[in-house]
Design a protein around this motif. Structure first.
Motif, PDB file in Angstrom:
ATOM      1  N   VAL A  40       0.873  -1.181   0.000  1.00 54.83           N
ATOM      2  CA  VAL A  40       0.000   0.000   0.000  1.00 54.83           C
ATOM      3  C   VAL A  40       0.904   1.223   0.000  1.00 54.83           C
ATOM      4  O   VAL A  40       1.625   1.481   0.967  1.00 54.83           O
ATOM      5  CB  VAL A  40      -0.923   0.018   1.238  1.00 54.83           C
ATOM      6  CG1 VAL A  40      -1.763   1.295   1.242  1.00 54.83           C
ATOM      7  CG2 VAL A  40      -1.806  -1.218   1.262  1.00 54.83           C
ATOM      8  N   GLU A  41       0.920   1.929  -1.099  1.00 58.46           N
ATOM      9  CA  GLU A  41       1.805   3.087  -1.248  1.00 58.46           C
ATOM     10  C   GLU A  41       0.989   4.376  -1.148  1.00 58.46           C
ATOM     11  O   GLU A  41       0.099   4.640  -1.955  1.00 58.46           O
ATOM     12  CB  GLU A  41       2.529   3.037  -2.603  1.00 58.46           C
ATOM     13  CG  GLU A  41       3.444   1.838  -2.776  1.00 58.46           C
ATOM     14  CD  GLU A  41       4.737   1.973  -1.974  1.00 58.46           C
ATOM     15  OE1 GLU A  41       4.933   3.044  -1.344  1.00 58.46           O
ATOM     16  OE2 GLU A  41       5.532   1.023  -1.975  1.00 58.46           O
ATOM     17  N   LYS A  42       1.296   5.140  -0.107  1.00 57.96           N
ATOM     18  CA  LYS A  42       0.603   6.412   0.057  1.00 57.96           C
ATOM     19  C   LYS A  42       1.038   7.406  -1.023  1.00 57.96           C
ATOM     20  O   LYS A  42       2.184   7.396  -1.450  1.00 57.96           O
ATOM     21  CB  LYS A  42       0.910   6.996   1.437  1.00 57.96           C
ATOM     22  CG  LYS A  42       0.378   6.158   2.589  1.00 57.96           C
ATOM     23  CD  LYS A  42       0.751   6.764   3.927  1.00 57.96           C
ATOM     24  CE  LYS A  42       0.219   5.917   5.079  1.00 57.96           C
ATOM     25  NZ  LYS A  42       0.601   6.486   6.392  1.00 57.96           N
ATOM     26  N   LYS A  92       1.563  -1.230 -10.772  1.00 58.43           N
ATOM     27  CA  LYS A  92       1.855  -2.588 -10.308  1.00 58.43           C
ATOM     28  C   LYS A  92       3.358  -2.835 -10.188  1.00 58.43           C
ATOM     29  O   LYS A  92       3.790  -3.652  -9.380  1.00 58.43           O
ATOM     30  CB  LYS A  92       1.216  -3.612 -11.246  1.00 58.43           C
ATOM     31  CG  LYS A  92      -0.296  -3.707 -11.064  1.00 58.43           C
ATOM     32  CD  LYS A  92      -0.911  -4.842 -11.861  1.00 58.43           C
ATOM     33  CE  LYS A  92      -2.397  -4.986 -11.518  1.00 58.43           C
ATOM     34  NZ  LYS A  92      -3.041  -6.082 -12.288  1.00 58.43           N
ATOM     35  N   SER A  93       4.137  -2.134 -10.972  1.00 61.72           N
ATOM     36  CA  SER A  93       5.591  -2.269 -10.863  1.00 61.72           C
ATOM     37  C   SER A  93       6.096  -1.723  -9.534  1.00 61.72           C
ATOM     38  O   SER A  93       7.172  -2.107  -9.070  1.00 61.72           O
ATOM     39  CB  SER A  93       6.280  -1.523 -12.015  1.00 61.72           C
ATOM     40  OG  SER A  93       5.913  -2.075 -13.254  1.00 61.72           O
ATOM     41  N   ILE A  94       5.312  -0.843  -8.923  1.00 57.40           N
ATOM     42  CA  ILE A  94       5.685  -0.252  -7.635  1.00 57.40           C
ATOM     43  C   ILE A  94       5.065  -1.033  -6.467  1.00 57.40           C
ATOM     44  O   ILE A  94       5.698  -1.207  -5.423  1.00 57.40           O
ATOM     45  CB  ILE A  94       5.234   1.228  -7.564  1.00 57.40           C
ATOM     46  CG1 ILE A  94       5.934   2.042  -8.667  1.00 57.40           C
ATOM     47  CG2 ILE A  94       5.501   1.828  -6.201  1.00 57.40           C
ATOM     48  CD1 ILE A  94       7.444   2.074  -8.562  1.00 57.40           C
ATOM     49  N   LEU A 136       9.507   6.837 -11.097  1.00 62.23           N
ATOM     50  CA  LEU A 136       8.528   6.765 -10.010  1.00 62.23           C
ATOM     51  C   LEU A 136       9.118   6.032  -8.806  1.00 62.23           C
ATOM     52  O   LEU A 136       8.906   6.442  -7.656  1.00 62.23           O
ATOM     53  CB  LEU A 136       7.251   6.071 -10.487  1.00 62.23           C
ATOM     54  CG  LEU A 136       6.115   6.015  -9.451  1.00 62.23           C
ATOM     55  CD1 LEU A 136       5.682   7.426  -9.046  1.00 62.23           C
ATOM     56  CD2 LEU A 136       4.925   5.223  -9.992  1.00 62.23           C
ATOM     57  N   TYR A 137       9.867   4.993  -9.049  1.00 58.81           N
ATOM     58  CA  TYR A 137      10.527   4.247  -7.963  1.00 58.81           C
ATOM     59  C   TYR A 137      11.476   5.181  -7.202  1.00 58.81           C
ATOM     60  O   TYR A 137      11.543   5.158  -5.976  1.00 58.81           O
ATOM     61  CB  TYR A 137      11.282   3.053  -8.541  1.00 58.81           C
ATOM     62  CG  TYR A 137      12.041   2.236  -7.514  1.00 58.81           C
ATOM     63  CD1 TYR A 137      11.396   1.258  -6.760  1.00 58.81           C
ATOM     64  CD2 TYR A 137      13.402   2.438  -7.305  1.00 58.81           C
ATOM     65  CE1 TYR A 137      12.082   0.504  -5.814  1.00 58.81           C
ATOM     66  CE2 TYR A 137      14.098   1.701  -6.360  1.00 58.81           C
ATOM     67  CZ  TYR A 137      13.434   0.734  -5.624  1.00 58.81           C
ATOM     68  OH  TYR A 137      14.126  -0.003  -4.691  1.00 58.81           O
ATOM     69  N   ARG A 138      12.208   6.004  -7.952  1.00 57.14           N
ATOM     70  CA  ARG A 138      13.131   6.959  -7.322  1.00 57.14           C
ATOM     71  C   ARG A 138      12.363   7.970  -6.471  1.00 57.14           C
ATOM     72  O   ARG A 138      12.744   8.263  -5.329  1.00 57.14           O
ATOM     73  CB  ARG A 138      13.948   7.680  -8.395  1.00 57.14           C
ATOM     74  CG  ARG A 138      15.083   8.537  -7.844  1.00 57.14           C
ATOM     75  CD  ARG A 138      15.670   9.452  -8.904  1.00 57.14           C
ATOM     76  NE  ARG A 138      14.741  10.509  -9.290  1.00 57.14           N
ATOM     77  CZ  ARG A 138      14.546  11.622  -8.587  1.00 57.14           C
ATOM     78  NH1 ARG A 138      15.196  11.824  -7.452  1.00 57.14           N
ATOM     79  NH2 ARG A 138      13.684  12.530  -8.995  1.00 57.14           N
ATOM     80  N   MET A 139      11.260   8.484  -7.047  1.00 55.14           N
ATOM     81  CA  MET A 139      10.473   9.493  -6.344  1.00 55.14           C
ATOM     82  C   MET A 139       9.836   8.921  -5.076  1.00 55.14           C
ATOM     83  O   MET A 139       9.882   9.534  -4.002  1.00 55.14           O
ATOM     84  CB  MET A 139       9.382  10.045  -7.275  1.00 55.14           C
ATOM     85  CG  MET A 139       9.918  10.871  -8.445  1.00 55.14           C
ATOM     86  SD  MET A 139       8.675  11.139  -9.743  1.00 55.14           S
ATOM     87  CE  MET A 139       7.378  11.981  -8.848  1.00 55.14           C
ATOM     88  N   MET A 140       9.248   7.728  -5.197  1.00 58.88           N
ATOM     89  CA  MET A 140       8.547   7.123  -4.062  1.00 58.88           C
ATOM     90  C   MET A 140       9.496   6.798  -2.917  1.00 58.88           C
ATOM     91  O   MET A 140       9.118   6.859  -1.744  1.00 58.88           O
ATOM     92  CB  MET A 140       7.840   5.843  -4.508  1.00 58.88           C
ATOM     93  CG  MET A 140       6.752   6.039  -5.549  1.00 58.88           C
ATOM     94  SD  MET A 140       5.281   6.854  -4.920  1.00 58.88           S
ATOM     95  CE  MET A 140       4.662   5.660  -3.763  1.00 58.88           C
TER      96      MET A 140
END
Length: 730
Positions: free
Chosen positions: A309-311, A338-340, A365-369
């Motif tokens: 669960v990614e806020k 889904k990749s995240i 997006l991975y970097r940002m998250m």
């Protein structure tokens, strides 16, 4: 008489576990005039040896070569040790450190007492040494045992050579088994195949038959069955085999028809020895069964892991669109999300659906998250592809480093092993694999072994492209199982909807060719002509694009031989793009002329030179004097070749469709003729068409294209990953 140099071994520069040495010898004699300058000096040598020391004098037989990097060397094909015979030489030998506890005084007393036969007496009648002052029983045992061991190793090498092994293979075998060499060979010579990957069944079989083994000997039949399973797997891509199929191949390999009871007995013994697996009516090589089951267990585990669960995921996605100035469609958003949030996702889609755009989005997006710097991002993720060309495209799309899977796993050419493995895992947290249709079962299993259990995996590819060269059809099986999380991209970008090339690709997938697409716009041209006219049109088009950058224009063909084969096309187009000239040096390799400025393609991986299978470059310089060399420029990386590795590249005005996979070109020319019929099938032609970015020329017979689009039988491979994912592992 063979060329030799005689001298003493000075030091080792490099030594492999298989016995391959690069070293320095001080030369005292030679029978070759061209080597006479080395007498009294040192020369670098290469070859396979079971043992070298600084005491003995050696005779090296072979030839002088010019190494591309290290200059003049002596390449040793065989060698022999010259036993010390003079008094001083024997004393030097005994005090060399080989015999612990024997100093110069003690060695001198021994030699003075026993004379020139000292070594023979130590071996045959060691008790004679008891009468020599200060020589103890411990000294005698040390001298006798060490000298016996020393002699036995050399005798074993001679034994292997007498059997029919060449020097290189003899050294590899001895360095694998040491003292047990004779015992193992006499018990079962075919065991070598299982233990030493460099030595093939065919090599061993020649030696075994020469030694008198019966053609239907059980050991030979078992080895032949393993050989057949491996060969069929690599030729047709299957992961398992049926009994009748194996039996049908045996007479071709053995030269005799074995009794059915013997074959059944051999299969049972191979199963008991855990060399094969027998499941229902299927026979697997153990490695293949383990690879398939490992893939299934690992991916099922990842797929079943709880979703994260990614806020603020949606907020970050909006910010991502702003960063790239793009609006993702629903399919693309689902793939990126889904990749995240998932530990495993498979993203598939044809040309024009935005797979490359998604790769860029996932990384950012991975970097940002995770609030990572770009330096930290690079250490946390791995962008991987099966080929060097595909890895380069991946890097260009994401502005991040990308690697071949082999390089990531640190494959060792010497040992044929991956250094990143289940015992030495990578610490990356996210792996993205592009062009995954090209990954075979063994490679994918090895990749999974090298990744930690908490590493997330994103698999990207187009299942309609050619399958892997090696066995299996991993991407196909994963998608078709419907057991894993798959996002299929179907919607075309607006600018791609009008692309005749992309629409032709989808026609091929549907097995329905719409002829109205051809010759309407500039991007897609079909030139209908006879087989005998194809070359004229290829020459005309090649002339038109003669000045276009060599990376942007490419001719593709399914076959090498024949009237319109790759070899003939290369000869014709070479005379257009790079004709003979007084200012261009050239040399002949077999029946092919290689010329400065020629376009060439690399055929093998040469990681030390940072050049890989499928890389395309330009011949920068040719040296044609006694020291022949070719320098090839691969995008600024200039690699030097000598005659020993001229076969590592070939002309590339035309290349095979298989070699083009993972690459794209602005302009592609694709001849399609009836003469190609046995190579005309859907995935091959689809792959060729999707290599073209801006313009595609098809030349030949429209019926050849229609036939290929409907021919899907060639693609069928027998695998069980899909079945295991659906029904469980048997």
């Amino acid at each position: 008489m063979a060329t030799y140099i005689k001298g003493t071994y000075s030091k080792s520069i490099y030594e492999s576990s298989a016995g391959y040495h690069i070293g320095i010898m001080r030369v005292i004699d030679t029978n070759d005039e061209s080597l006479s300058d080395f007498i009294g000096r040192t020369i670098t040598f290469t070859g396979y040896f079971h043992e070298l020391n600084n005491i003995d004098t050696y005779m090296f037989y072979g030839k002088k070569i010019n190494h591309e990097k290290y200059g003049e060397q002596f390449q040793v094909e065989s060698y022999e040790r010259c036993k010390p015979e003079e008094k001083d030489s024997i004393i030097d030998f005994l005090t060399s450190g080989l015999f612990k506890g024997i100093g110069e005084k003690k060695a001198t007393r021994i030699v003075e007492a026993l004379g020139k036969d000292t070594l023979k007496i130590i071996l045959d009648e060691p008790n004679n040494l008891i009468l020599i002052p200060s020589v103890t029983k411990k000294d005698i045992d040390t001298l006798h045992n060490k000298l016996k061991e020393y002699e036995e190793s050399y005798e074993t090498i001679l034994y292997l050579q007498d059997l029919g092994f060449n020097t290189k293979d003899s050294m590899i075998v001895y360095n694998t088994y040491k003292k047990k060499t004779k015992e193992i060979i006499e018990e079962d010579i075919y065991k070598i195949i299982l233990d030493i990957h460099e030595i093939t069944f065919k090599k061993i079989d020649i030696v075994a038959l020469k030694s008198g083994i019966a053609k239907d000997d059980k050991k030979r039949v078992k080895a032949a069955l393993l050989y057949i399973m491996d060969e069929v797997s690599n030729t047709y891509g299957h992961s398992y085999y049926f009994y009748d199929e194996l039996v049908s191949y045996l007479p071709r390999v053995l030269g005799v028809i074995p009794e059915e009871s013997r074959v059944e007995e051999c299969l049972k013994e191979l199963e008991l020895d855990l060399l094969i697996m027998h499941k229902e009516n299927r026979y697997y090589l153990k490695e293949m069964y383990e690879a398939e089951t490992l893939i299934v267990k690992r991916l099922r585990m990842l797929n079943n892991n709880k979703e994260r669960v990614e806020k603020k995921l949606d907020d970050n996605l909006n910010a991502l669109e702003d960063v790239f100035g793009i609006k993702y469609n629903n399919e693309q958003l689902e793939a990126i999300k889904k990749s995240i949030t998932k530990d495993l996702v498979i993203i598939t889609g044809g040309p024009g659906t935005g797979k490359t755009t998604i790769l860029q989005g996932i990384c950012e997006l991975y970097r940002m998250m995770n609030k990572l710097s770009y330096e930290k991002l690079i250490s946390n993720i791995a962008l991987l592809a099966p080929t060097g060309r595909a890895a380069k495209r991946m890097s260009e799309a994401t502005s991040l480093p990308a690697s071949t899977i082999h390089r990531f796993l640190k494959w060792s050419k010497e040992t044929n092993r991956f250094q990143v493995n289940q015992y030495n895992k990578s610490k990356v947290e996210l792996v993205i694999i592009d062009e995954s249709s090209m990954i075979d079962t063994y490679l994918f299993a090895n990749l999974l072994k090298g990744l930690s259990s908490n590493c997330r995996i994103v698999i990207v590819g187009d299942d309609h492209q050619l399958p892997s060269v090696g066995p299996g059809q991993v991407l196909h099986d994963l998608i078709e199982s419907n057991a894993l999380d798959v996002v299929e991209l179907k919607e075309l970008y607006r600018q791609n909807k009008e692309s005749n090339i992309i629409n032709l690709a989808y026609d091929i997938r549907r097995k329905e060719i719409d002829e109205s697409r051809f010759n309407v716009d500039e991007d897609l041209t079909f030139i209908k002509c006879l087989d005998s006219e194809v070359m004229n049109y290829i020459s005309e088009i090649a002339t038109t694009y003669k000045d276009l950058n060599y990376k942007k224009f490419q001719i593709l063909a399914p076959m090498y031989k024949g009237l319109n084969g790759i070899d003939e096309i290369n000869k014709q187009v070479q005379e257009i793009d790079n004709p003979k000239s007084k200012v261009l040096k050239e040399l002949k390799q077999s029946d092919v002329v290689l010329r400065e400025n020629d376009k060439v393609i690399q055929l093998t991986n040469m990681p030390d030179d940072n050049v890989y299978n499928g890389d395309i470059g330009i011949i920068d310089e040719i040296t044609t004097n006694t020291k022949k060399e070719i320098r090839i420029d691969f995008d600024g990386n200039v690699v030097k070749y000598t005659p020993a590795n001229f076969d590592n590249f070939r002309l590339a005005y035309a290349i095979s469709i298989h070699k083009s996979q993972g690459s794209e070109f602005d302009v592609v020319v694709l001849p399609l003729v009836k003469g190609y019929q046995r190579m005309l099938y859907q995935k091959l032609i689809y792959t060729a068409v999707t290599r073209a970015k801006k313009k595609l020329y098809l030349i030949g017979d429209i019926n050849a294209l229609k036939y290929a689009s409907k021919n899907t039988e060639v693609d069928i491979r027998r695998t069980t990953i899909k079945d295991y994912l659906i029904n469980g592992i048997i």
